[in-house]
Design a protein around this motif. Structure first.
Motif, PDB file in Angstrom:
ATOM      1  N   LYS A 169       0.834  -1.203   0.000  1.00 12.47           N
ATOM      2  CA  LYS A 169       0.000   0.000   0.000  1.00 12.47           C
ATOM      3  C   LYS A 169       0.867   1.251   0.000  1.00 12.47           C
ATOM      4  O   LYS A 169       0.595   2.217  -0.720  1.00 12.47           O
ATOM      5  CB  LYS A 169      -0.926   0.010   1.229  1.00 12.47           C
ATOM      6  N   LEU A 170       1.932   1.196   0.802  1.00 17.51           N
ATOM      7  CA  LEU A 170       2.825   2.345   0.878  1.00 17.51           C
ATOM      8  C   LEU A 170       3.484   2.600  -0.472  1.00 17.51           C
ATOM      9  O   LEU A 170       3.600   3.748  -0.921  1.00 17.51           O
ATOM     10  CB  LEU A 170       3.888   2.058   1.945  1.00 17.51           C
ATOM     11  N   ALA A 171       3.886   1.521  -1.138  1.00 17.40           N
ATOM     12  CA  ALA A 171       4.575   1.673  -2.421  1.00 17.40           C
ATOM     13  C   ALA A 171       3.653   2.314  -3.451  1.00 17.40           C
ATOM     14  O   ALA A 171       4.036   3.272  -4.125  1.00 17.40           O
ATOM     15  CB  ALA A 171       5.050   0.315  -2.911  1.00 17.40           C
ATOM     16  N   VAL A 172       2.429   1.802  -3.565  1.00 16.59           N
ATOM     17  CA  VAL A 172       1.559   2.334  -4.613  1.00 16.59           C
ATOM     18  C   VAL A 172       1.138   3.764  -4.276  1.00 16.59           C
ATOM     19  O   VAL A 172       1.028   4.625  -5.159  1.00 16.59           O
ATOM     20  CB  VAL A 172       0.339   1.420  -4.837  1.00 16.59           C
ATOM     21  N   TRP A 173       0.953   4.026  -3.020  1.00 16.73           N
ATOM     22  CA  TRP A 173       0.597   5.381  -2.565  1.00 16.73           C
ATOM     23  C   TRP A 173       1.700   6.366  -2.931  1.00 16.73           C
ATOM     24  O   TRP A 173       1.449   7.458  -3.432  1.00 16.73           O
ATOM     25  CB  TRP A 173       0.354   5.302  -1.066  1.00 16.73           C
ATOM     26  N   THR A 174       2.959   5.949  -2.710  1.00 14.05           N
ATOM     27  CA  THR A 174       4.081   6.836  -3.014  1.00 14.05           C
ATOM     28  C   THR A 174       4.211   7.045  -4.515  1.00 14.05           C
ATOM     29  O   THR A 174       4.409   8.181  -4.974  1.00 14.05           O
ATOM     30  CB  THR A 174       5.378   6.243  -2.442  1.00 14.05           C
ATOM     31  N   ILE A 175       4.097   5.964  -5.273  1.00 11.27           N
ATOM     32  CA  ILE A 175       4.201   6.100  -6.729  1.00 11.27           C
ATOM     33  C   ILE A 175       3.129   7.048  -7.239  1.00 11.27           C
ATOM     34  O   ILE A 175       3.385   7.961  -8.037  1.00 11.27           O
ATOM     35  CB  ILE A 175       4.052   4.719  -7.396  1.00 11.27           C
ATOM     36  N   SER A 176       1.927   6.844  -6.750  1.00 11.17           N
ATOM     37  CA  SER A 176       0.810   7.665  -7.194  1.00 11.17           C
ATOM     38  C   SER A 176       1.029   9.132  -6.829  1.00 11.17           C
ATOM     39  O   SER A 176       0.771  10.037  -7.637  1.00 11.17           O
ATOM     40  CB  SER A 176      -0.468   7.133  -6.555  1.00 11.17           C
ATOM     41  N   ALA A 177       1.551   9.368  -5.635  1.00 11.58           N
ATOM     42  CA  ALA A 177       1.803  10.744  -5.210  1.00 11.58           C
ATOM     43  C   ALA A 177       2.872  11.383  -6.077  1.00 11.58           C
ATOM     44  O   ALA A 177       2.798  12.574  -6.412  1.00 11.58           O
ATOM     45  CB  ALA A 177       2.232  10.777  -3.751  1.00 11.58           C
ATOM     46  N   MET A 178       3.881  10.594  -6.465  1.00 11.87           N
ATOM     47  CA  MET A 178       4.936  11.153  -7.318  1.00 11.87           C
ATOM     48  C   MET A 178       4.370  11.547  -8.678  1.00 11.87           C
ATOM     49  O   MET A 178       4.739  12.567  -9.250  1.00 11.87           O
ATOM     50  CB  MET A 178       6.067  10.143  -7.467  1.00 11.87           C
ATOM     51  N   MET A 179       3.443  10.716  -9.188  1.00 10.77           N
ATOM     52  CA  MET A 179       2.807  11.080 -10.459  1.00 10.77           C
ATOM     53  C   MET A 179       2.025  12.384 -10.315  1.00 10.77           C
ATOM     54  O   MET A 179       2.074  13.252 -11.202  1.00 10.77           O
ATOM     55  CB  MET A 179       1.857   9.970 -10.906  1.00 10.77           C
ATOM     56  N   ALA A 180       1.328  12.523  -9.199  1.00 12.65           N
ATOM     57  CA  ALA A 180       0.574  13.758  -8.971  1.00 12.65           C
ATOM     58  C   ALA A 180       1.533  14.929  -8.870  1.00 12.65           C
ATOM     59  O   ALA A 180       1.241  16.039  -9.348  1.00 12.65           O
ATOM     60  CB  ALA A 180      -0.273  13.637  -7.713  1.00 12.65           C
ATOM     61  N   GLY A 181       2.687  14.707  -8.231  1.00 18.65           N
ATOM     62  CA  GLY A 181       3.700  15.762  -8.134  1.00 18.65           C
ATOM     63  C   GLY A 181       4.171  16.191  -9.515  1.00 18.65           C
ATOM     64  O   GLY A 181       4.344  17.378  -9.789  1.00 18.65           O
ATOM     65  N   LEU A 182       4.341  15.215 -10.384  1.00 21.80           N
ATOM     66  CA  LEU A 182       4.740  15.516 -11.764  1.00 21.80           C
ATOM     67  C   LEU A 182       3.686  16.399 -12.437  1.00 21.80           C
ATOM     68  O   LEU A 182       4.000  17.403 -13.072  1.00 21.80           O
ATOM     69  CB  LEU A 182       4.914  14.214 -12.541  1.00 21.80           C
ATOM     70  N   ALA A 183       2.422  15.988 -12.261  1.00 26.83           N
ATOM     71  CA  ALA A 183       1.335  16.785 -12.849  1.00 26.83           C
ATOM     72  C   ALA A 183       1.383  18.204 -12.308  1.00 26.83           C
ATOM     73  O   ALA A 183       1.185  19.181 -13.061  1.00 26.83           O
ATOM     74  CB  ALA A 183      -0.008  16.146 -12.545  1.00 26.83           C
ATOM     75  N   GLY A 184       1.681  18.334 -11.008  1.00 25.12           N
ATOM     76  CA  GLY A 184       1.766  19.661 -10.402  1.00 25.12           C
ATOM     77  C   GLY A 184       2.858  20.502 -11.032  1.00 25.12           C
ATOM     78  O   GLY A 184       2.656  21.684 -11.342  1.00 25.12           O
ATOM     79  N   GLY A 185       4.033  19.890 -11.246  1.00 23.58           N
ATOM     80  CA  GLY A 185       5.138  20.607 -11.869  1.00 23.58           C
ATOM     81  C   GLY A 185       4.767  21.117 -13.241  1.00 23.58           C
ATOM     82  O   GLY A 185       5.021  22.273 -13.604  1.00 23.58           O
ATOM     83  N   LEU A 186       4.115  20.254 -14.029  1.00 30.14           N
ATOM     84  CA  LEU A 186       3.684  20.647 -15.370  1.00 30.14           C
ATOM     85  C   LEU A 186       2.679  21.788 -15.307  1.00 30.14           C
ATOM     86  O   LEU A 186       2.751  22.748 -16.073  1.00 30.14           O
ATOM     87  CB  LEU A 186       3.067  19.445 -16.086  1.00 30.14           C
ATOM     88  N   PHE A 187       1.761  21.657 -14.344  1.00 25.11           N
ATOM     89  CA  PHE A 187       0.720  22.671 -14.181  1.00 25.11           C
ATOM     90  C   PHE A 187       1.341  24.033 -13.884  1.00 25.11           C
ATOM     91  O   PHE A 187       0.976  25.055 -14.487  1.00 25.11           O
ATOM     92  CB  PHE A 187      -0.225  22.239 -13.062  1.00 25.11           C
TER      93      PHE A 187
END
Lengths: 351, 449, 253
Positions: free
Chosen positions: A244-262
């Motif tokens: 759960k921790l792994a997928v949560w972290t991966i998902s958060a990193m993807m959201a972080g990427l989206a934030g950077g692009l935004f």
């Protein structure tokens, strides 16, 4: 009775019975949803021209990255998180602070140092920071489930919003951070809308690829079983908390990427982009498109963007109300989905 | 293993409580006047949280799913007051009167009244009257209620005139019924009838006087608008349960389905409020006790004392309702096991619908009180809802005593917490408190038995 | 084996020493010490609420121990961790069938056959060896045709068989079956019996809970009878069933 007569009678019955016709339509709803949304998108493009597609495409891509990433957590792992906007904000603010070229010292308002990093140096930092925060938050959140999980994820969204708003020495609070440059590859700046769209779509492609790689692996299979019965899968030798921790972290990193692009796309970031309502909106998009499918998330993001753009052309709706009116429509859609189709349009998992 | 953990938690609780007490004690010794001020603030904020937590606990411990409409109800209550008063206060600067809103609420009210009549009056009169006649009469009544609501919302300047007859009749009927109940235990037969007749006349006089009083007192409009807003919020809550949640619960028992559906409702209602009223904060008109009093170097408003009083009264009323009435027994039975209560003949749909009504009224009241104290904005509902959740987790989820305690504890901790921080960090403080409680004492201060 | 614990015997594969578990005021298991011999079928019987399921939950780490010690395959444990079951070669089924409902039958089996470690699991795709194993298991429980159905759409008997198949996929040495025969049609009962006999022939240890004394007598070698969380009798089946205490308990109530 012979088979062909049977077949004929069933066809006749189908033609004469609206209820069965409805049932048949419902069983093909996935197909209809796909066709409708794609046709809608194409029709819009034909009507409004390619320029329209370029300006809307970036919005779509950023929402799509967010919803694909959230689907990993909500749809595949079954953790209904309403706090995803926090990671989006962390990514956006990291890129904004590190790359902003404004000289805040000369302004009367809150002053923060100017770093002036290039975009491609700041983006990995933003992604990593989102991941690190997710790791820390995830350790605490891992013990909660179901509705309590929703409650604490609300908490995360509110805490992160308050940090963006109130840690003025870092984020300039409500003043926001401006002059965020576009990415630069060598001497070539992605300043045009088309270039930036291509870049964002490439990022979306990468995210989809990574997500697809995850969900088709053994890891992804374990996630779906955690969603169904965490205690039972633990008996078969899985440390579910790590997964759960792994997928949560991966998902958060993807959201972080989206934030950077935004941040780079809008060139201005303030806390109002990261309110809790946006997070609820994101959950609505993920559920609308379909839980536990990547394609569903793309479809959901597209449907949402088309909805928003389509509402701009409604004659009786003033343009300033479009932002709120789409929320009204989405909220009502969410209720209808929960009533008639709890897996979303093309979903594979019913809540 | 478990025993060790519990003792560790207890140790942690003691250490944390001592640390908090030491910190507060030190702060108090530094600036006693300020400490009194913070305690007052904590009490008045805590009262709003307590009110929210009480209503939330009532609903949650009956149906066992998180209903996010509860937050929308708080906003609805506050904006209801704003809607009814906006034309006369602040020079009509933010005046709003929207035909769509009026028709919408009229229709919802008509629907709910129709359902209520169908559930209560229809079965009793079915044998005496022809079904078509009866249905027509009840339908007319419901339509009348809808039209009346529409009129109230359309002409809020005349609130005291429009509401005074209904108020007078309501008081008269209520007083008669109360006296009838009281006499029933003492006497019987003709004497009872005579007594009721005499007291009925007296009750009618009382009702007429009250109605006349309200009629002649335009300043009562603010408080009448409180009542109307609470009623509307309750009616919408009931309509959502009867019109939506009932069908969802038939299809799926998953609490997440209900949660997501109510999330959709909250999203839609918050956005709709923003469209009608704009999303910037708005003030509510001044209510009673807005004059600050000075007390031992601290200032406090009479209104805050009133808020605390309302929270306590709301708690006592609900406690009475749950402990000493047959309705309360039904509610508790449903909370323990809905299926079994259905089998033993409790009309679960009606009882739960009433619970949703009461819960939404409490939320609306909390929204109104907090709106008068600070300001209102469309987003306030979600935040108030979350505070109500936190308070009920802190107090012990599903326990009414815990809810009121949790509300005041949360208010106090928030206020003393921002002593050294700035005031804008109070939401962060309450969520950190929530996570602490969920991690170490998930059953709260007063666990449900 | 640990020094100092002389009672531990190579003959037994699972031993418990004064383990207990309580839920609030209810003491489900009270200082229970039992021994389960290696190989063969051991059954656990007892009236409702005697702590049979709790015992299995404690042995497989689904519930934490309140006190006492469990020795599994020579390792003595104060804390049994569910995710370490494969290390001890232990697997189980649940009384209330707990499948992964919205997952296909195929994936219900595959998940047991695949990699446990996090990063290798990310890289792993289905390989031919796993495919053959999964196919073999699904065929042996007669669910091969249903492999693409969701587990929630199976009938009760099929769900029960799938759960047993899922346990078989673990390739364990110790199988704990919680009421494998409850609610099954006779032909399904025969099938489960057949599977359990096959496991016994392979030299595995099978522990199962059952109310049905005929099946217990027919199948098992060793019998443990619990009563309100404590041990009533244990030993060879015929021996135990002829003891007066057991006859009283079973005929008296």
């Amino acid at each position: 009775m012979q088979t062909d007569t049977e077949h004929r009678t069933s066809l006749l019955r189908l033609a004469g019975n609206p209820r069965e016709l409805l049932a048949a339509a419902r069983s093909n709803l996935e197909l209809w949803a796909n066709l409708l949304i794609i046709a809608w998108a194409l029709g819009f493009m034909l009507w409004q021209g390619v320029g329209f597609a370029i300006s809307v495409g970036t919005v779509f891509a950023i929402w799509a990255i967010l919803s694909v990433s959230l689907n990993l957590v909500v749809g595949f792992t079954g953790l209904l998180s309403v706090g995803h906007v926090g990671f989006f904000g962390i990514g956006a603010y990291t890129v904004a602070i590190l790359t902003s070229q404004a000289e805040y010292e000369q302004l009367r308002t809150e002053a923060i140092p100017t770093f002036g990093w290039p975009f491609f140096a700041a983006l990995p930092v933003g992604v990593l920071l989102a991941g690190l925060v997710a790791l820390a938050v995830g350790v605490v959140f891992n013990r909660f489930r179901d509705d309590i999980y929703v409650l604490v994820s609300f908490g995360f969204a509110i805490i992160s919003f308050n940090v963006f708003l109130n840690w003025r020495g870092l984020t300039r609070g409500a003043f926001g951070i401006h002059d965020i440059p576009r990415p630069q590859v060598g001497g070539w700046a992605l300043s045009g809308e088309l270039e930036f769209l291509a870049f964002v779509l490439a990022a979306l492609g990468l995210i989809v690829l990574i997500s697809w790689f995850i969900v088709t692996s053994s890891f992804g299979r374990v996630l779906t079983t955690i969603r169904e019965d965490e205690e039972a899968i633990a008996v078969f030798g899985y440390r579910t908390t790590h997964y759960k921790l792994a997928v949560w972290t991966i998902s958060a990193m993807m959201a972080g990427l989206a934030g950077g692009l935004f941040a780079s796309w809008t060139s201005f970031v303030d806390p109002n982009s990261f309110i809790l309502l946006e997070s609820m909106l994101l959950v609505a998009i993920v559920i609308l498109g379909g839980l536990a499918t990547i394609w569903g998330s793309l479809l959901g993001a597209m449907a949402f963007v088309l909805l928003e753009e389509g509402m701009r052309f409604l004659p009786f709706l003033p343009t300033i109300h479009v932002g709120q009116a789409r929320l009204v429509v989405l909220g009502i859609l969410l209720v209808l989905l929960m009533l008639f189709r709890p897996q979303g349009l093309v979903g594979r998992y019913k809540l | 293993m478990i025993a060790q953990r519990i003792s560790l938690n207890n140790l942690l609780a003691v250490v944390l409580t001592l640390a908090a007490a030491a910190y507060v004690g030190w702060k108090v010794s530094q600036a006693p006047n300020q400490a009194i001020q913070f305690a007052f603030n904590g009490l008045s904020v805590g009262a709003v949280y307590a009110l929210l937590a009480i209503g939330f606990t009532l609903v949650y411990s009956t149906v066992w799913f998180f209903d996010l409409y509860y937050g929308a109800a708080a906003a609805l209550g506050a904006y209801g007051v704003f809607y009814l008063r906006s034309q006369e206060t602040l020079g009509g600067l933010y005046a709003v009167n929207n035909i769509v809103v009026n028709v919408l609420f009229a229709a919802v009210t008509a629907g709910v009244v129709a359902w209520a009549l169908h559930a209560s009056v229809y079965p009793r009169l079915r044998s005496r009257l022809q079904p078509t006649v009866l249905r027509g009469m009840l339908g007319l009544l419901a339509a009348g209620a809808g039209v009346y609501t529409g009129v109230v919302l359309t002409f809020p300047q005349e609130l005291h005139v429009i509401l005074s007859p209904v108020l007078g009749i309501g008081i008269a009927v209520g007083a008669t019924w109360f006296l009838y109940q009281a006499f029933q235990g003492l006497v019987a037969g003709r004497v009872l009838l005579a007594l009721v007749a005499v007291s009925g006349v007296a009750a009618a006089a009382l009702g007429a006087y009250c109605g006349y009083f309200v009629f002649n007192a335009p300043e009562s409009k603010l408080y009448l608008s409180w009542g109307v807003s609470c009623m509307l919020a309750g009616v919408v809550g009931l309509a959502l349960y009867r019109g939506l949640y009932v069908y969802m619960r038939e299809r799926s028992r998953s609490p997440l389905i209900m949660l997501v559906a109510s999330l959709g409702i909250l999203l839609a209602m918050t956005a709709f409020t923003s469209i009608v009223f704009e999303s910037t904060p708005r003030p509510l008109p001044e209510a009673l006790g807005s004059e600050p009093w000075t007390f031992a170097g601290a200032t406090i408003k009479g209104f805050n004392v009133f808020t605390v009083g309302v929270a306590l009264a709301g708690f006592l009323f609900l406690l009475y309702l749950l402990q000493y009435t047959s309705f309360g027994m039904a509610v508790r039975a449903i909370g323990d096991d809905e299926e079994v209560s259905k089998v033993v003949g409790i009309n679960t749909t009606t009882v739960i619908a009433a619970v949703f009504f009461i819960g939404a009224v409490y939320a609306a009241l909390a929204g109104i009180l907090s709106g008068h104290d600070t300001a209102i904005q469309p987003r306030m509902g979600l935040l108030l809802l979350l505070k109500g959740w936190i308070a009920s987790v802190v107090g012990g989820i599903g326990n009414l005593h815990g809810a009121i305690l949790g509300g005041f504890v949360l208010g106090m901790i928030e206020q003393f917490g921002i002593w050294d921080l700035a005031g804008e960090w109070r939401d962060v403080i309450s969520f950190v408190l929530l996570i602490l409680f969920l991690s170490f004492w998930p059953r709260g201060l007063l666990p449900r038995k | 084996m640990r020094p100092g614990s002389e009672q531990i015997d190579d003959h037994y594969v699972i031993q418990t020493e004064r383990i207990s578990k309580h839920f609030g005021a209810v003491r489900a298991v009270r200082k229970l010490s039992i021994s389960i011999p290696k190989r063969g079928l051991t059954s656990i019987a007892g009236p409702n609420g005697s702590g049979k399921s709790t015992l299995v939950n404690l042995l497989s780490g689904v519930l934490p121990l309140d006190g006492g010690l469990v020795v599994i395959d020579g390792t003595s444990l104060k804390v049994v961790k569910a995710h370490e079951n494969p290390v001890h070669g232990l697997t189980r089924t649940f009384q209330e069938v707990r499948l992964f409902d919205q997952v296909t039958v195929w994936n219900n089996i595959m998940v047991v056959l695949s990699e446990r470690r996090l990063f290798p699991a990310l890289l792993e795709r289905v390989n031919p060896m796993q495919r053959d194993r999964a196919r073999g298991i699904l065929e042996s429980v007669g669910l091969w045709e249903k492999k693409d159905a969701l587990a929630m759409n199976l009938s009760y008997g099929q769900r029960k068989l799938l759960e047993i198949g899922r346990a078989m996929a673990m390739e364990a040495n110790i199988y704990l079956f919680d009421e494998p025969f409850a609610g099954l049609f006779p032909e399904m009962v025969e099938k489960v019996k057949e599977i359990m006999n096959r496991m016994r022939e392979q030299g595995d240890t099978i522990v199962f809970i059952s109310h049905n004394m005929d099946i217990v007598r027919e199948l098992s070698d060793h019998l443990i009878i619990l009563d309100s969380g404590s041990l009533l009798e244990e030993g060879a089946v015929d021996d135990v069933l002829s003891r007066p205490k057991v006859i009283n308990a079973y005929l008296g109530t």
